[in-house]
Enzyme design. Structure first.
Site, PDB file in Angstrom:
ATOM      1  CG  ASP A   1      85.573  68.832  24.313  1.00  0.00           C
ATOM      2  OD1 ASP A   1      84.440  69.268  24.040  1.00  0.00           O
ATOM      3  OD2 ASP A   1      86.562  69.563  24.518  1.00  0.00           O
TER       4      ASP A   1
ATOM      5  CG  HIS B   1      89.152  73.933  24.915  1.00  0.00           C
ATOM      6  ND1 HIS B   1      88.986  74.306  26.221  1.00  0.00           N
ATOM      7  CD2 HIS B   1      88.759  74.993  24.168  1.00  0.00           C
ATOM      8  CE1 HIS B   1      88.506  75.545  26.268  1.00  0.00           C
ATOM      9  NE2 HIS B   1      88.359  75.988  25.037  1.00  0.00           N
TER      10      HIS B   1
ATOM     11  CE  LYS C   1      82.323  76.091  22.808  1.00  0.00           C
ATOM     12  NZ  LYS C   1      83.304  77.090  22.367  1.00  0.00           N
TER      13      LYS C   1
ATOM     14  CD  GLN D   1      83.972  74.060  18.459  1.00  0.00           C
ATOM     15  OE1 GLN D   1      83.142  74.346  17.585  1.00  0.00           O
ATOM     16  NE2 GLN D   1      84.355  74.936  19.364  1.00  0.00           N
TER      17      GLN D   1
HETATM   18  N1  PMP Z   1      86.192  72.040  24.313  1.00  0.00           N
HETATM   19  C1  PMP Z   1      86.181  72.585  23.098  1.00  0.00           C
HETATM   20  C2  PMP Z   1      86.632  71.761  21.915  1.00  0.00           C
HETATM   21  C3  PMP Z   1      85.774  73.902  22.930  1.00  0.00           C
HETATM   22  O1  PMP Z   1      85.755  74.455  21.708  1.00  0.00           O
HETATM   23  C4  PMP Z   1      85.362  74.653  24.059  1.00  0.00           C
HETATM   24  C5  PMP Z   1      84.940  76.095  23.935  1.00  0.00           C
HETATM   25  N2  PMP Z   1      85.847  76.885  23.231  1.00  0.00           N
HETATM   26  C6  PMP Z   1      85.370  74.026  25.302  1.00  0.00           C
HETATM   27  C7  PMP Z   1      85.779  72.726  25.394  1.00  0.00           C
HETATM   28  C8  PMP Z   1      84.911  74.730  26.544  1.00  0.00           C
HETATM   29  O2  PMP Z   1      83.558  75.055  26.459  1.00  0.00           O
HETATM   30  P1  PMP Z   1      82.880  76.030  27.531  1.00  0.00           P
HETATM   31  O3  PMP Z   1      83.805  77.200  27.660  1.00  0.00           O
HETATM   32  O4  PMP Z   1      81.574  76.379  26.931  1.00  0.00           O
HETATM   33  O5  PMP Z   1      82.754  75.261  28.805  1.00  0.00           O
END
Ligand code: PMP
Length: 413
Positions: A204, A127, A230, A207
């Protein structure tokens, strides 16, 4: 109904989520839980109580309401520590979300430990929030970034990782579960490979935290981040977990109230971790709602625990893959075994058009690059359609998705 629906059948979890209804009280087929999960009433109630009759600041108040709020806030930290099986609640730092947690590590640990010529290992499926903070760190320090490729079916290639990590690598930062492909990292193996060259490893867990049993010692990583929203909790709060010895050695990140021991114009001393990393008034009500979210999730999972949630969502993903594979024009992306996330593209139909048509059927999917542009480049597509499942998802949601795809194909002839 298959076993995948057992969890929902035992207790109508959907009924706990007011957000799963359409404006006129119909069924909303929400297939975007990987972006953010709907909130159970228990979380909404906890947040509302904390903002209402229980509300006061934490840590500084001498009156009983504030003292009680402080107890609630710190109880939330202990609850998180328990949920991820941390050695101590002092390893739990409340941050704004996973993104902020990664930036904190990059700026505090990174600036203190990374120098010119050092290398940082990421992967092709990260991400943006697990890419850009490291690029900024590399720009500041003269470090280099390496990118671990993927296996043909879209998993981080651990054979390659093991073969290509060197003693120049100071950090490995990888997604525990891909938000696009649902691929599950062999986390212990990745951690072992990092350790073998003396590198730290950050996972990270955005998920994985909502759908897998987590035990920090078992994962054997150094840093772990996730976002509460999430995990059926509120936005505005997330968790950075780090091993206590590492956190204790990390310099302050943001300065302000609450992160100090004493302040003097001649020199300021800092609070121990985790407070050292929590400058300013914290996310009080959000922490209390996160506590309620974890209680809810564990209760919903029942005796089977988080493993049961994982089974529920991964078997829905398997069903969705099987159903979608019947369409000649659908190309499924990612591995067969996915953690509740299925990405696909349709020949001749842009994912945005598909998403718009599905919306007319009260089916909400995600369409776009999912904040993973390097992965899109690797897949050779500008965007994908993504269906992602949560503890409340059912086979009815998949049936609605399939009906919507049928209709889309008719529209596009
Ligand atoms: N890493 C992953 C794998 C994600 O799915 C997400 C959210 N889509 C993030 C990081 C970032 O999370 P946040 O926007 O809640 O900080």
């Amino acid at each position: 109904m298959s076993e995948a629906d057992t969890l929902v059948r035992q207790r109508d979890l959907r009924a706990d989520f007011p957000g799963l209804l359409t404006a006129d009280g119909g069924t909303w087929h929400y297939l975007d839980t990987a972006a953010t999960a709907q909130k159970p009433q228990a979380v909404i109630d906890a947040m509302s109580r904390a903002l209402g009759r229980d509300y006061a600041t934490v840590h500084r108040g001498v009156y009983s309401r504030s003292a009680n709020m402080t107890l609630g806030f710190e109880a939330a930290r202990r609850r998180v520590a328990d949920f991820i099986d941390a050695a101590s609640e002092n390893e739990v730092v409340f941050v704004r979300g996973a993104t902020e947690g990664i930036n904190l590590v990059a700026q505090s640990w990174g600036d203190a430990n990374i120098g010119p010529g050092d290398r940082i290992m990421l992967s092709q499926l990260e991400h943006h929030s697990n890419i850009v903070p490291w690029q900024l760190l590399a720009e500041r320090t003269g470090a280099e970034i390496d990118v671990c490729p993927l296996t043909e079916d879209g998993r981080i290639d651990l054979d390659w990782l093991e073969a290509n990590l060197t003693e120049r690598h100071k950090l490995v930062a990888l997604a525990h579960v891909s938000n696009v492909l649902g691929s599950i990292l062999g986390a212990k193996r990745a951690a072992k490979a990092a350790r073998a060259v003396g590198a730290k490893i950050l996972l990270d867990g955005c998920q994985s935290a909502p759908r897998m049993r987590l035990a920090m010692a078992e994962l054997d990583c150094d840093f772990f981040v996730f976002s509460a929203h999430k995990l059926y909790g509120p936005t505005g709060i997330g968790v950075l977990w780090a091993r206590e010895d590492i956190l204790e050695a990390m310099p302050p990140w943001q300065g302000g109230g609450a992160m100090i021991d004493t302040v003097d114009f001649g020199g300021t001393t800092y609070a121990p971790a985790p407070q050292r990393f929590e400058a300013g008034t914290p996310m009080i009500t959000e922490a209390i709602a996160l506590h309620a979210a974890i209680d809810y999730v564990e209760d919903a999972a029942g005796e089977g625990g988080m493993e049961a949630l994982f089974e529920h969502e991964s078997s829905l993903a398997a069903t969705a893959r099987a159903e979608l594979s019947r369409f000649n024009s659908v190309r499924l992306l990612g591995p067969e075994k996915s953690a509740g996330i299925v990405s696909f593209v349709m020949e001749g139909v842009h994912p945005h058009d598909l998403g718009t048509i599905l919306d007319e059927e009260n089916v909400a999917i995600r369409a776009g690059h999912h904040c993973a542009q390097p992965l899109m480049q690797h897949l050779g597509v500008p965007a994908t359609a993504r269906a992602s499942f949560g503890l409340y998802s059912t086979e009815g949601d998949i049936a609605a998705l399939v009906r919507g795809i049928d209709r889309t194909l008719k529209i596009f002839g």
